[in-house]
Design a protein around this motif. Structure first.
Motif, mmCIF file in Angstrom:
data_model
loop_
_atom_site.group_PDB
_atom_site.id
_atom_site.type_symbol
_atom_site.label_atom_id
_atom_site.label_comp_id
_atom_site.label_asym_id
_atom_site.label_seq_id
_atom_site.Cartn_x
_atom_site.Cartn_y
_atom_site.Cartn_z
ATOM 1 N N ARG A 159 0.823 -1.211 0.000
ATOM 2 C CA ARG A 159 0.000 0.000 0.000
ATOM 3 C C ARG A 159 0.858 1.264 0.000
ATOM 4 N N ASP A 160 2.118 1.129 0.307
ATOM 5 C CA ASP A 160 3.012 2.288 0.315
ATOM 6 C C ASP A 160 3.752 2.446 -1.013
ATOM 7 N N GLU A 161 3.343 1.673 -2.019
ATOM 8 C CA GLU A 161 3.997 1.725 -3.330
ATOM 9 C C GLU A 161 3.153 2.517 -4.322
ATOM 10 N N ASN B 216 5.237 -1.249 -8.211
ATOM 11 C CA ASN B 216 4.416 -2.245 -7.533
ATOM 12 C C ASN B 216 5.188 -3.569 -7.392
ATOM 13 N N GLY B 217 5.242 -4.068 -6.147
ATOM 14 C CA GLY B 217 5.968 -5.313 -5.871
ATOM 15 C C GLY B 217 7.332 -5.071 -5.251
ATOM 16 N N SER C 117 -1.218 -5.229 -5.426
ATOM 17 C CA SER C 117 -0.772 -6.613 -5.259
ATOM 18 C C SER C 117 0.575 -6.643 -4.535
ATOM 19 N N VAL C 118 0.728 -7.572 -3.600
ATOM 20 C CA VAL C 118 1.975 -7.666 -2.848
ATOM 21 C C VAL C 118 3.123 -8.112 -3.756
ATOM 22 N N LEU C 119 2.858 -9.089 -4.629
ATOM 23 C CA LEU C 119 3.920 -9.603 -5.488
ATOM 24 C C LEU C 119 4.239 -8.669 -6.651
ATOM 25 N N GLY C 120 3.287 -7.821 -7.019
ATOM 26 C CA GLY C 120 3.446 -7.042 -8.230
ATOM 27 C C GLY C 120 3.089 -7.903 -9.429
ATOM 28 N N THR C 121 3.329 -7.383 -10.616
ATOM 29 C CA THR C 121 2.996 -8.144 -11.819
ATOM 30 C C THR C 121 4.274 -8.464 -12.586
#
Lengths: 407, 410
Positions: free
Chosen positions: A36-38, A43-44, A155-159
């Motif tokens: 959430r801080d990204e 992302n990820g 997303s935690v993992l990112g894409t």
């Protein structure tokens, strides 16, 4: 059990629950940062960074780090969520200070380009692995749908795309902003000496610079949208429901957690009687997940694709009945007892206590003993739960289904 | 430091009770190992154990399905019933003060299940669903296929069942099996945590000291040829399972083998993690474990990787197994030993882990090893003794299973 607390001048918080009878000790760094801080471009990065911490420092290589942990017999790992990155180790008491020192060093990682490039492949493999696990994929997609523009949708993992495009410099910049001492809590549980731990922290961590570590906090009711993703390679229908719940700062979170258990425990819950017992669905679970400033009830149901509409009808009926007649004292008592026995089982080992200890501090800057948790669970009344049902209306939810059936 | 006292008692009918008290805990865990594992089921009944594990809870003694679940939930019991190759096991963890009531409920479940016909169909349907759900969990499916191809038949039969056999099971046939799960000379009960052994003994004597219901008989295992099999599926990854024979837990070489597995895959500095993931970035998940049945054991390895990396992943893993005998360092040995000792002590703090541990010891070895004994044996392992073990038992005869969009070659 004895609680201790100290803060270094740069803002690093050190907390400990000392239990001289324990055979082992758990220690962890709780960094208040996550997906959430990204921003979408990076992302990820929180999760990728968590992997990179194990790659060493300016004076330690990745192999030396792993060897050092293993020489201490440490059971160690880390996890990243939407809002926390936690590094932990369980060791025998005689190795605690060594393992704590190692973590303190790793909190200032080298973040070398070579390591970054190799580890990027591992992250892409991890993303591929979860693509093959629809029970995770459905949750990720449902979260994105429910939270919409709220940062908890990340997303935690990112894409594949965001990770492939990520540069090491972007990670270094993120690290320098988020891994500031005032954004980190060092927690320790079990058989250890708190003063010695604090001296170590002063020695290794007092040079770290405090920073402004802003996080946007707001609650959301969620989008309450419905979406179906067709995937004909899948054999089962995977359904995820999300509805607003209460935050980690909200005293109603104990009642909310009991409500989640009453509705969605794997045994004897409303979901069990409506879905699992009559063999409409082989998995049907619900729990309350309280987060920073917000929260969700999260349900996961897995069923035969041909049963999907019957399952959804049963779910709707269940929530209508809940809103009309509430829950019974017997249901509340069973939920209380299940929660309390889970608590006593978890407390057998210091590692079981570490996460609760750390999170209580991260979210609320408070210490809660097991006894206090037991008392507050006992004190939850039928009215507390009924009020919550009225206030949150869990029958109104965001729904995502993934599987061969398009509904 | 770890000296502990083991409680052992045998009921007149032959059922064995094992216990280990832990101080400073408020919880207790127990388990019943019932001789009704997947390998003991009659031909054509693969998966009956999964049905029975669910069916037993759908009414027992005087309680209906709903009353039974409510009674268990009121006591806050965390429970599980599941079949393995040898046993149908029923495990429970709870606050100690509810132990006596929990044991009485278990007596009903094991000895007096209602086994109603309408409930059978629901249990069967859930078992079928669970089996079908395995297709959406390729990693687990790959390992189940691996065990099936590695162990002799019927020991490798999947406890989760086979679709045609689950669908073909009748109510009568399954009920007959369910009525035969209590064969007391083969039943093991173990308990760990905060309990009073005299009280437990007394209670189980009253409830469980009854004659056999008949029991299920074991079939002679038939060995299989070690081979490679591929199961094509669409998916993001190829899931690779690899298994090689290993000594039994009762073997003199057991601790040398355990150290070898630990050097290969005990932790993040171990060979597989370092070579496959850290140096080459081939996988996220890679690891190997010791898996044992009573008379057959192996080391099972899993790796999941994207299709283009599957062959290299397999090659690197097999190479790591094979070259272990070429030499291990003192430092590796030390890390393996401290890792094994730490796991042991941490396990001793968990009532669930310890109650499983003492039951497994009794079943596999016919006795319970004390934690001190295990620690001494770990201490005694040396680089030389592991090297000797590896030259006498080189890792070979690999069974390999892949599941995914691409095959590999051995």
């Amino acid at each position: 059990m004895n609680f201790e607390h100290r803060q270094l001048d740069n803002g690093l918080t050190i907390i400990g629950e000392v239990n001289p009878n324990a055979q082992s000790t758990g220690v962890g760094f709780f960094v208040r940062t996550g997906a959430r801080d990204e921003t979408p471009e990076i992302n990820g990065v929180s999760h990728f960074l968590e992997h990179m911490l194990f790659k060493g420092t300016d004076t330690l290589s990745a192999l030396e780090v792993n060897n050092a942990f293993d020489r201490l017999g440490a059971k160690f790992n880390a996890f990243t969520s939407e809002e926390n990155t936690v590094y932990y180790a369980a060791v025998l008491p005689e190795y605690l200070m060594d393992v704590a020192t190692l973590w303190m060093q790793l909190m200032r990682p080298a973040l070398r380009d070579d390591d970054f490039n190799i580890e990027k492949n591992v992250i892409l493999e991890e993303i591929a692995m979860y693509k093959d696990l629809p029970q995770f994929e459905v949750m990720d997609q449902a979260r994105a749908l429910h939270f919409g523009n709220h940062p908890c949708s990340h997303s935690v993992l990112g894409t594949n795309e965001s990770i492939s495009a990520l540069a090491a410099d972007q990670m270094r910049e993120y690290f320098s902003r988020r891994y500031a001492p005032n954004n980190i809590t060092l927690a320790c549980c079990g058989n250890f000496d708190f003063e010695t731990l604090c001296k170590l922290a002063e020695q290794h961590c007092s040079e770290w610079n405090a920073m402004d570590t802003f996080r946007k906090i707001e609650d959301t009711k969620g989008t309450l949208k419905t979406k179906h993703i067709a995937n004909t390679n899948l054999v089962r229908q995977h359904i995820c429901l999300l509805s607003p719940a209460v935050s980690m700062q909200d005293p109603r979170r104990y009642a909310a957690s009991l409500l989640g258990q009453i509705l969605g425990d794997d045994s004897g819950s409303r979901y069990y009687w409506a879905l699992t017992e009559p063999a409409l669905a082989e998995v049907a679970s619900m729990q309350c997940e309280s987060m920073d400033g917000t929260g969700v009830f999260y349900s996961y149901i897995c069923c035969d694709p041909d049963n999907t509409s019957r399952v959804l009808a049963a779910v709707q009926e269940l929530f209508e009945e809940l809103c009309k007649n509430g829950i019974t004292e017997a249901e509340l008592e069973a939920a209380r007892n299940k929660t309390l026995s889970a608590l006593t089982i978890k407390c057998e080992q210091p590692m079981g206590r570490l996460v609760s200890l750390g999170f209580n501090w991260v979210y609320n800057q408070e210490y809660r003993s097991v006894k206090e948790d037991v008392d507050v669970i006992h004190a939850v009344t039928l009215d507390d739960v009924s009020n919550l049902i009225d206030q949150l209306n869990p029958g109104k939810f965001t729904m995502l289904s993934l599987g061969p059936k398009t509904i | 430091m770890m000296t502990q006292k083991t409680d052992i008692y045998q009921l007149k009918n032959g059922m064995v009770l094992l216990g280990e008290r832990l101080e400073n805990v408020l919880s207790v865990s127990f388990q019943f190992l019932l001789p009704a594992g997947a390998s003991l089921l009659p031909e054509g009944c693969c998966g009956a154990g999964t049905i029975i594990a669910d069916w037993l809870f759908r009414g027992a003694g005087q309680r209906s399905s709903r009353e039974l679940i409510q009674a268990l939930d009121r006591l806050g019991i965390h429970r599980n019933a599941s079949p393995s190759a040898h046993h149908l096991s029923l495990t429970a963890s709870l606050e100690s003060s509810n132990l006596s009531e929990a044991l009485d409920l278990c007596a009903d479940i094991i000895l007096r299940p209602q086994l109603a016909a309408d409930q059978f169909e629901l249990s069967r349907q859930l078992s079928v669903s669970e089996l079908q759900g395995l297709d959406d969990d390729p990693r687990q499916k790959a390992m189940i296929l691996l065990y099936e191809h590695f162990y002799p038949d019927p020991l490798g039969r999947p406890a989760i069942g086979k679709l045609d056999e689950l669908n073909g099971l009748s109510f009568e046939r399954t009920a007959e099996i369910a009525r035969n799960i209590f064969n007391p000379t083969e039943v093991i009960f173990s308990i760990c945590g905060n309990y009073d052994f005299e009280a437990v003994k007394h209670q189980l004597e009253k409830t469980f000291d009854r004659p056999s219901h008949g029991g299920l008989s074991a079939q002679l295992p038939v060995m299989k040829e070690k081979s490679y099999r591929h199961f094509p599926t669409e998916g993001a990854q190829v899931h690779i399972g690899i298994m090689t024979p290993a000594p039994l837990a009762a073997s003199d070489a057991y601790y040398e083998m355990a150290a070898a597995v630990s050097i290969l895959s005990g932790s993040m500095s171990s060979r597989l993690f370092t070579e496959v993931r850290e140096k080459r970035g081939l996988c996220y998940a890679v690891g190997a474990n010791y898996k044992t049945l009573k008379d057959h054991a192996g080391i099972a390895c899993y790796a999941g990787t994207t299709p283009d990396k599957a062959q290299q992943t397999l090659d690197v893993i097999l190479d790591q197994f094979r070259i272990l005998k070429n030499g291990i360092s003192d430092d590796e040995m030390q890390r393996a030993k401290v890792g094994l000792k730490t796991s042991l002590i941490m396990q001793s703090e968990s009532t669930h882990a310890r109650s499983s541990g003492i039951a497994a010891d009794h079943f596999l070895l016919g006795r319970i090893r004390t934690l001190d004994e295990i620690r001494e044996k770990i201490e005694a392992v040396s680089v030389d003794s592991v090297q000797e073990f590896l030259s006498n038992h080189p890792f070979k005869d690999f069974t390999v299973v892949t599941l995914g969009p691409k095959t590999v070659t051995l």
